[in-house]
Design a protein around this motif. Sequence first.
Motif, PDB file in Angstrom:
ATOM      1  N   LEU A 196      45.302  39.299  42.338  1.00  0.00           N
ATOM      2  CA  LEU A 196      46.687  38.853  43.184  1.00  0.00           C
ATOM      3  C   LEU A 196      48.013  39.453  42.305  1.00  0.00           C
ATOM      4  CD1 LEU A 196      45.775  35.529  44.803  1.00  0.00           C
ATOM      5  CD2 LEU A 196      45.604  37.727  45.928  1.00  0.00           C
ATOM      6  N   ILE A 197      47.886  38.980  40.975  1.00  0.00           N
ATOM      7  CA  ILE A 197      48.954  39.366  40.254  1.00  0.00           C
ATOM      8  C   ILE A 197      49.362  40.769  40.012  1.00  0.00           C
ATOM      9  CG2 ILE A 197      49.993  39.125  37.895  1.00  0.00           C
ATOM     10  CD1 ILE A 197      48.563  36.201  37.695  1.00  0.00           C
ATOM     11  N   LEU A 198      47.978  41.249  39.454  1.00  0.00           N
ATOM     12  CA  LEU A 198      47.975  42.768  39.470  1.00  0.00           C
ATOM     13  C   LEU A 198      48.214  43.664  40.478  1.00  0.00           C
ATOM     14  CD1 LEU A 198      45.217  43.040  36.762  1.00  0.00           C
ATOM     15  CD2 LEU A 198      47.413  43.484  36.456  1.00  0.00           C
ATOM     16  N   TRP A 199      47.899  43.386  41.601  1.00  0.00           N
ATOM     17  CA  TRP A 199      48.293  43.976  43.007  1.00  0.00           C
ATOM     18  C   TRP A 199      49.634  44.215  43.094  1.00  0.00           C
ATOM     19  CZ3 TRP A 199      45.093  46.355  46.213  1.00  0.00           C
ATOM     20  CH2 TRP A 199      45.735  46.855  47.653  1.00  0.00           C
ATOM     21  N   ARG A 200      50.476  43.466  42.491  1.00  0.00           N
ATOM     22  CA  ARG A 200      51.930  43.615  42.552  1.00  0.00           C
ATOM     23  C   ARG A 200      52.715  44.086  41.204  1.00  0.00           C
ATOM     24  NH1 ARG A 200      56.297  38.443  43.276  1.00  0.00           N
ATOM     25  NH2 ARG A 200      58.192  39.787  43.260  1.00  0.00           N
ATOM     26  N   TYR A 201      51.981  43.658  39.986  1.00  0.00           N
ATOM     27  CA  TYR A 201      52.588  44.322  38.885  1.00  0.00           C
ATOM     28  C   TYR A 201      51.853  45.437  38.025  1.00  0.00           C
ATOM     29  CZ  TYR A 201      55.557  39.862  39.394  1.00  0.00           C
ATOM     30  OH  TYR A 201      56.376  39.053  40.091  1.00  0.00           O
TER      31      TYR A 201
END
Length: 390
Positions: A196-201
């Motif tokens: 979920l974090i890497l999808w954005r960052y």
Amino acid sequence: MGSRLLVFVVAVASAALLSDSPRRALFDVPRLTEPLGGFGRALLSPLAHWDAVWYLGIAEHGYTHAAGGGAGPDAAFFPLYPLLVRLVAIEPTPGALLVSAYLVSLACFGAALVLLDRLVSLELGRDTARLTLLLISLWPAALYFGAPYTESLFLLLTVAAFYAARTGHAASAGALAALASGTRPVGALLAIPLALILWRYARSRRDLAWLALAPAGLAAYAAYLGVRFGDPLAFNSAQAFWFRGFTGPWTGVKDGAVAAFEGARQLASGSRSPVYFTRAGGDPLIVARQNVLLFGALAAILVMLVGAVRRLPPAWSVWALLSITLPLSSPVGPQPLMSLPRYAAVVFPLFAWLALVLRGRRGLTIATLSVFAAGLVVATGYYATWHWVA
């Protein structure tokens, strides 16, 4: 790290002034927990109790066979922490391993606090970060951050994985998750919030492939158990020795409520015979009191969990939910909520949410920290005298 000094002082004083529990004769291995004499024994032995005995034993001679063949009950304890203890020790003697265990735990906790401060500051602000550190350090079960347990290492790896993902370092996040799954099985589930974090960052969506590394630590341990004992899932079957097993999602809440109710009736009766709490292993009054306290801890944890889900970033909420769901789905016989406060100690989103709520409320903050610190002192005193805590 002042909280660690508090824990050590209370532990040393309690062990010196209070009588030991009779359970010490049943569960202690003095060769591992008291290899040093005089000052060394007084300083380092009081926190080397209960599961610490198992980790020190694994660090010294590895995993053992059960009496009937196959893996022993120590298979339930994952290998990364005792492996680090063995690597840091100058030599694999009980004294060196005991000192090494404390060095590993304290170093990991210090590093975890540094990264947690940076992570929470990124998401929620500097003031919230500072209060989060205080809350997690003074939580009553935080005594385990200074003991030969995996709590400090697991907290470091999870916070570091979140921080790596948040700063776009996908490969590091995957590698850290792999190490976490070699410390505790729930570490393999880090792939979900990290995605979920890497999808954005992440620099590229293809970087999410690095999260396939997350279960590598668990897979490596399973492979070792398969080669050594012929049972790659021995870590799971060993749970039966500890009266823990999957009974369904969140069944621990119901079982914990029943145990607390029975415990309250047992305490009200004043009888040391199992009048209401018939499943107790040991003094029914002691187990009854523990079950009531554990249910109180569950109530506090659930409040923090609901708050975290409502106010924190989705990845943080998912991680908190996954972390609490696992122990609540595998309750323990006469004490369904056994060790729940200890498992919650490493779930940093719970304390980040509480810091958000307390921020700017000086009186409530002081009251909360005081309650936490008092609980930490009492829990440490009990633990240091061989009474089961958390």
